[in-house]
Enzyme design. Structure first.
Site, PDB file in Angstrom:
ATOM      1  N   GLY A  87      -5.773  18.616  71.530  1.00 30.23           N
ATOM      2  CA  GLY A  87      -5.534  19.996  71.109  1.00 30.23           C
ATOM      3  C   GLY A  87      -4.062  20.286  71.237  1.00 30.23           C
ATOM      4  N   GLU A  88      -3.756  21.327  71.955  1.00 29.06           N
ATOM      5  CA  GLU A  88      -2.347  21.700  72.152  1.00 29.06           C
ATOM      6  C   GLU A  88      -2.095  21.810  73.654  1.00 29.06           C
ATOM      7  OE1 GLU A  88       1.092  21.907  71.958  1.00 29.06           O
ATOM      8  OE2 GLU A  88       0.234  21.839  69.926  1.00 29.06           O
ATOM      9  N   SER A  89      -1.345  20.854  74.157  1.00 27.52           N
ATOM     10  CA  SER A  89      -1.206  20.751  75.612  1.00 27.52           C
ATOM     11  C   SER A  89      -0.554  21.984  76.236  1.00 27.52           C
ATOM     12  CB  SER A  89      -0.428  19.489  75.976  1.00 27.52           C
ATOM     13  OG  SER A  89       0.808  19.462  75.321  1.00 27.52           O
ATOM     14  N   ILE A 128      -3.465  11.610  66.206  1.00 23.96           N
ATOM     15  CA  ILE A 128      -3.061  12.854  65.547  1.00 23.96           C
ATOM     16  C   ILE A 128      -1.944  13.507  66.369  1.00 23.96           C
ATOM     17  CG2 ILE A 128      -3.826  15.106  64.684  1.00 23.96           C
ATOM     18  CD1 ILE A 128      -6.728  13.967  64.773  1.00 23.96           C
ATOM     19  N   ARG A 129      -0.731  13.503  65.832  1.00 21.27           N
ATOM     20  CA  ARG A 129       0.434  14.018  66.580  1.00 21.27           C
ATOM     21  C   ARG A 129       0.370  13.540  68.043  1.00 21.27           C
ATOM     22  NH1 ARG A 129      -0.793  17.741  62.998  1.00 21.27           N
ATOM     23  NH2 ARG A 129      -2.176  18.966  64.297  1.00 21.27           N
ATOM     24  N   ARG A 187       5.932  14.039  73.836  1.00 19.91           N
ATOM     25  CA  ARG A 187       5.049  14.798  72.924  1.00 19.91           C
ATOM     26  C   ARG A 187       5.398  14.492  71.483  1.00 19.91           C
ATOM     27  NH1 ARG A 187       5.348  20.531  72.662  1.00 19.91           N
ATOM     28  NH2 ARG A 187       3.316  20.633  71.680  1.00 19.91           N
ATOM     29  N   HIS A 192      -8.042   9.745  69.618  1.00 14.59           N
ATOM     30  CA  HIS A 192      -9.219  10.625  69.677  1.00 14.59           C
ATOM     31  C   HIS A 192     -10.510   9.827  69.488  1.00 14.59           C
ATOM     32  CE1 HIS A 192      -7.443  14.769  69.327  1.00 14.59           C
ATOM     33  NE2 HIS A 192      -6.392  14.053  68.978  1.00 14.59           N
ATOM     34  N   GLU A 237     -13.462  10.696  70.082  1.00 16.50           N
ATOM     35  CA  GLU A 237     -14.557  11.590  69.649  1.00 16.50           C
ATOM     36  C   GLU A 237     -14.568  11.769  68.132  1.00 16.50           C
ATOM     37  OE1 GLU A 237     -11.729  12.488  70.806  1.00 16.50           O
ATOM     38  OE2 GLU A 237     -11.080  14.363  69.887  1.00 16.50           O
ATOM     39  N   CYS A 265      -5.288  12.385  74.154  1.00 13.52           N
ATOM     40  CA  CYS A 265      -4.190  13.007  73.407  1.00 13.52           C
ATOM     41  C   CYS A 265      -3.538  14.153  74.204  1.00 13.52           C
ATOM     42  CB  CYS A 265      -4.695  13.434  72.034  1.00 13.52           C
ATOM     43  SG  CYS A 265      -3.364  13.533  70.843  1.00 13.52           S
TER      44      CYS A 265
HETATM   45  N1  GLN Z   1       0.859  17.259  69.985  1.00 15.07           N
HETATM   46  C1  GLN Z   1      -0.199  17.847  70.734  1.00 15.07           C
HETATM   47  C2  GLN Z   1       0.292  18.385  72.072  1.00 15.07           C
HETATM   48  O1  GLN Z   1       1.379  18.313  72.427  1.00 15.07           O
HETATM   49  C3  GLN Z   1      -1.295  16.839  70.975  1.00 15.07           C
HETATM   50  C4  GLN Z   1      -2.015  16.545  69.696  1.00 15.07           C
HETATM   51  C5  GLN Z   1      -3.465  16.189  69.874  1.00 15.07           C
HETATM   52  O2  GLN Z   1      -4.055  16.396  70.920  1.00 15.07           O
HETATM   53  N2  GLN Z   1      -4.043  15.682  68.825  1.00 15.07           N
HETATM   54  O3  GLN Z   1      -0.414  18.918  72.826  1.00 15.07           O
END
Ligand code: GLN
Length: 185
Positions: free
Chosen positions: A39-41, A129-130, A100, A164, A166, A71
């Site tokens: 998600g978004e840390s 993913i990112r 990140r 990921h 999942e 992630c």
């Molecule tokens: N770039 C996101 C972060 O810094 C992580 C991306 C992800 O969990 N798919 O949190």
């Protein structure tokens, strides 16, 4: 708190576990393991701090709660974070340094076939993913690498992944995690 938790719930239940969403300190009571999802840390850390979950969670993981971090979850666990938002700090429990979005924003996402120690048979489809880039490892065991960088590490009862599982449709890592969480500390 945020992120790709619904997919983990589905994968864990298919792997035979019962699940509960953890949103408060009380929710932690009695669980065998926890997943820190992607998600978004920065958002996750901020929300956990706001509801007073960060410290109890740190204590629980330090006491040996089985933890699967994927992630953003890996970033939340990491000891050192580069390119975090405004001096971003998380749980600081996993002895790695991560950057990140370290695979570059231009390659937002990709899939790679991974050889993971302890998983029999075919390679594992890693969905990135990112993703964070692991730039330093300390006292952890690297269980998979991609392009000369670790993408899966283990430290005691913590397993942390840059990708990921999942979203891959492959349940092997969730099954392993359920087994580890069910085994005594
Ligand atoms: N770039 C996101 C972060 O810094 C992580 C991306 C992800 O969990 N798919 O949190």
């Amino acid at each position: 708190m945020q992120g790709a938790f619904a997919e983990h719930v589905r994968a864990l239940e298919k792997a035979g576990a019962r699940t509960r969403l953890i949103r408060t300190q009380e929710d932690l009571e009695g669980v065998d393991g926890i997943v820190l999802p992607g998600g978004e840390s920065t958002t996750m850390t901020m929300l956990m701090e706001r509801v007073g979950l960060l410290e109890p969670l740190r204590d629980a993981i330090q006491r040996g709660l089985a933890t699967l971090a994927t992630c953003a979850g890996m970033i939340v666990l990491a000891r050192d974070i580069t390119d975090g938002m405004g001096g971003q700090r998380g749980l600081g429990l996993l002895d790695v340094g991560v950057r990140r979005n370290g695979y570059g924003r231009q390659v937002d996402s990709f899939e790679a076939q991974l050889h993971i120690d302890g998983l029999d048979g075919k390679t594992f489809p890693g969905v990135f993913i990112r993703a964070p880039l692991v730039e330093r490892t300390g006292d952890v065991e690297v269980i998979a690498s991609y392009d000369h960088h670790p993408v899966a590490v283990r430290q005691g009862r913590i397993v942390a992944l840059c990708f990921h599982p999942e979203l891959s449709g492959d349940l092997r890592l969730h099954r392993e995690f359920v087994r580890m969480a069910g085994a005594k500390n």
